[in-house]
Design a protein around this motif. Structure first.
Motif, mmCIF file in Angstrom:
data_model
loop_
_atom_site.group_PDB
_atom_site.id
_atom_site.type_symbol
_atom_site.label_atom_id
_atom_site.label_comp_id
_atom_site.label_asym_id
_atom_site.label_seq_id
_atom_site.Cartn_x
_atom_site.Cartn_y
_atom_site.Cartn_z
ATOM 1 N N UNK A 1 -1.278 -5.105 -12.871
ATOM 2 C CA UNK A 1 -0.613 -3.858 -13.263
ATOM 3 C C UNK A 1 -1.516 -2.964 -14.100
ATOM 4 N N UNK A 2 -2.406 -3.559 -14.893
ATOM 5 C CA UNK A 2 -3.340 -2.729 -15.651
ATOM 6 C C UNK A 2 -4.229 -1.935 -14.703
ATOM 7 N N UNK A 3 -4.673 -2.575 -13.623
ATOM 8 C CA UNK A 3 -5.519 -1.875 -12.664
ATOM 9 C C UNK A 3 -4.719 -0.819 -11.891
ATOM 10 N N UNK A 4 -3.458 -1.118 -11.565
ATOM 11 C CA UNK A 4 -2.619 -0.121 -10.893
ATOM 12 C C UNK A 4 -2.467 1.111 -11.776
ATOM 13 N N UNK A 5 -2.169 0.886 -13.064
ATOM 14 C CA UNK A 5 -1.966 2.001 -13.972
ATOM 15 C C UNK A 5 -3.268 2.749 -14.238
ATOM 16 N N UNK A 6 -4.385 2.029 -14.273
ATOM 17 C CA UNK A 6 -5.687 2.673 -14.459
ATOM 18 C C UNK A 6 -6.010 3.569 -13.271
ATOM 19 N N UNK A 7 -5.741 3.090 -12.053
ATOM 20 C CA UNK A 7 -6.009 3.883 -10.851
ATOM 21 C C UNK A 7 -5.127 5.126 -10.810
ATOM 22 N N UNK A 8 -3.858 4.989 -11.199
ATOM 23 C CA UNK A 8 -2.950 6.139 -11.220
ATOM 24 C C UNK A 8 -3.363 7.143 -12.297
ATOM 25 N N UNK B 1 0.826 -1.207 0.000
ATOM 26 C CA UNK B 1 0.000 0.000 0.000
ATOM 27 C C UNK B 1 0.857 1.252 0.000
ATOM 28 N N UNK B 2 1.920 1.248 0.823
ATOM 29 C CA UNK B 2 2.817 2.403 0.855
ATOM 30 C C UNK B 2 3.473 2.626 -0.506
ATOM 31 N N UNK B 3 3.923 1.546 -1.150
ATOM 32 C CA UNK B 3 4.567 1.663 -2.453
ATOM 33 C C UNK B 3 3.589 2.126 -3.526
ATOM 34 N N UNK B 4 2.357 1.611 -3.483
ATOM 35 C CA UNK B 4 1.358 2.020 -4.467
ATOM 36 C C UNK B 4 1.034 3.506 -4.337
ATOM 37 N N UNK B 5 0.958 3.999 -3.117
ATOM 38 C CA UNK B 5 0.686 5.421 -2.935
ATOM 39 C C UNK B 5 1.891 6.267 -3.343
ATOM 40 N N UNK B 6 3.101 5.752 -3.158
ATOM 41 C CA UNK B 6 4.276 6.453 -3.683
ATOM 42 C C UNK B 6 4.189 6.546 -5.205
ATOM 43 N N UNK B 7 3.814 5.441 -5.841
ATOM 44 C CA UNK B 7 3.663 5.433 -7.304
ATOM 45 C C UNK B 7 2.591 6.422 -7.735
ATOM 46 N N UNK B 8 1.483 6.468 -6.994
ATOM 47 C CA UNK B 8 0.384 7.373 -7.333
ATOM 48 C C UNK B 8 0.818 8.829 -7.238
ATOM 49 N N UNK B 9 1.640 9.162 -6.244
ATOM 50 C CA UNK B 9 2.107 10.543 -6.110
ATOM 51 C C UNK B 9 3.014 10.930 -7.285
ATOM 52 N N UNK B 10 3.846 9.990 -7.736
ATOM 53 C CA UNK B 10 4.667 10.251 -8.925
ATOM 54 C C UNK B 10 3.768 10.439 -10.145
#
Length: 365
Positions: A79-86, A25-34
């Motif tokens: 990863x598609x869902x991660x990129x879609x959310x970002x 979760x911490x890493x995903x939110x770091x990715x989202x901030x980028x």
């Protein structure tokens, strides 16, 4: 009955999973901030937010780096869902699809854009084209061809005059389930579904429900919605539709062909997204007409042979001029930036009374 007591070993593994989930979760939110910072730069530079070629590159790299035990296709979906959310943090993508919720068209859009896309549900493909062309949706997804029932003729007709072009495709494995409010097949008076779905299941329906009315509706999801209002009605549709409308699946995967796939085209205005760059696995789609004279069709094929371009699909539709003229919809293997394809297209254009590029886009093997 009392819940069984977990062993110390199991509790320790659960604690380990909880800790890993927190790290994820911490890493995903770091990715989202980028990703938010990327969005700010794109907004300032006026560059497109959604880049399907970039999505494909990232997923290909992740798949190549995956050591397992997760399967490659599951990693791709994650990863598609991660990129879609970002991307939704940068700029939510509005996508027009055939509605209501639960259609295979929606499923194709989810596979292409991810679950964070903002879906606009349309009553038919005419509305999908209109929403995309008018700008009320940035993208649209429409069915174009089924393996067993052939082309979706209405989509071909709509492509003729739209300002939109094709920028991608999704090939979806289609499994039709028989669904209704009751848990059995007893007492069914009508089966409601899209005409293509009824055709794709006609052998099964002839055998198991020969005397039951088959009623065509605008989409399978609409049939599922209606079936939820009447216990004597059944629908054909996906697992997702059965869940959305609270229906029992009384017969699974009743389509006549086990390997039943439908191609969906992703469309948009050229100013929303330009033609995707060549990937080495591309399709160029066009529609043409030729003068009604002897040998005209042969002449149409000569430039393709001359320049070594493979034609992967050819469909005809009446031009409705009253003169027995036809439009020909052609798919070519390759991209217009490749010299042999560009040369063939240039010669084709000279031969045709009407010539329109529908799009060039990557395809999956």
């Amino acid at each position: 009955m009392a819940e069984p007591v977990a062993s110390q070993a199991l509790l320790a593994l659960r604690d380990q999973i909880d800790g890993l989930d927190k790290q994820l979760l911490d890493l995903l939110n770091q990715r989202a901030r980028v990703a938010e910072r990327v969005g700010e730069i794109k907004r300032a530079e006026g560059t497109p937010f959604f880049r399907p070629d970039r999505v494909a590159q990232v997923i290909d790299k992740i798949r190549a780096a995956n050591p397992g035990p997760l399967k490659a296709e599951h990693v791709s979906a994650i990863w598609r869902e991660i990129m879609s959310a970002c991307l939704a943090l940068e700029s939510p993508q509005r996508v027009a699809v055939l509605g209501p919720m639960g259609t295979f068209c929606e499923q194709a859009a989810l596979e292409y854009f991810g679950g964070a896309a903002d879906m606009t549900y349309c009553a038919n493909f005419d509305e999908v084209f209109h929403a995309t062309a008018s700008g009320s949706a940035q993208f649209g997804v429409v069915g174009v061809e089924n393996m067993t029932e052939g082309v979706v003729t209405r989509s071909l007709d709509l492509f003729l005059h739209t300002p939109c072009h094709v920028v991608g495709e999704v090939s979806l494995l289609i499994r039709h389930n028989l669904m209704r409010k009751e848990p059995s097949m007893h007492g069914i008076e009508a089966v409601l579904a899209h005409p293509q779905a009824l055709a794709q299941c006609q052998n099964w329906l002839n055998k198991h429900l020969p005397d039951v009315e088959r009623r065509a509706v605008s989409s399978n999801a609409e049939g599922s919605r209606l079936a939820a209002t009447n216990p004597a009605w059944a629908a054909l549709g996906s697992d997702r539709a059965s869940t959305l409308f609270g229906l029992h699946i009384t017969a699974h995967a009743i389509q006549d062909e086990a390997y039943n796939r439908t191609r969906f085209a992703v469309i948009c205005l050229p100013q929303t997204m330009a033609t995707p760059p060549a990937t080495g696995r591309d399709c160029t789609s066009l529609v043409v007409s030729v003068p009604n004279r002897p040998g005209a069709m042969h002449d149409l094929l000569v430039p393709l042979k001359k320049h070594g371009v493979s034609m992967t699909r050819l469909e005809s539709r009446p031009a409705r001029t009253g003169q027995w003229d036809y439009y020909f919809y052609i798919d070519l293997d390759g991209h217009p930036t490749q010299p042999h394809v560009a040369n063939a297209l240039a010669e084709l254009r000279e031969l045709c009374a009407f010539f329109k590029m529908l799009g060039a886009y990557p395809v999956k093997n």
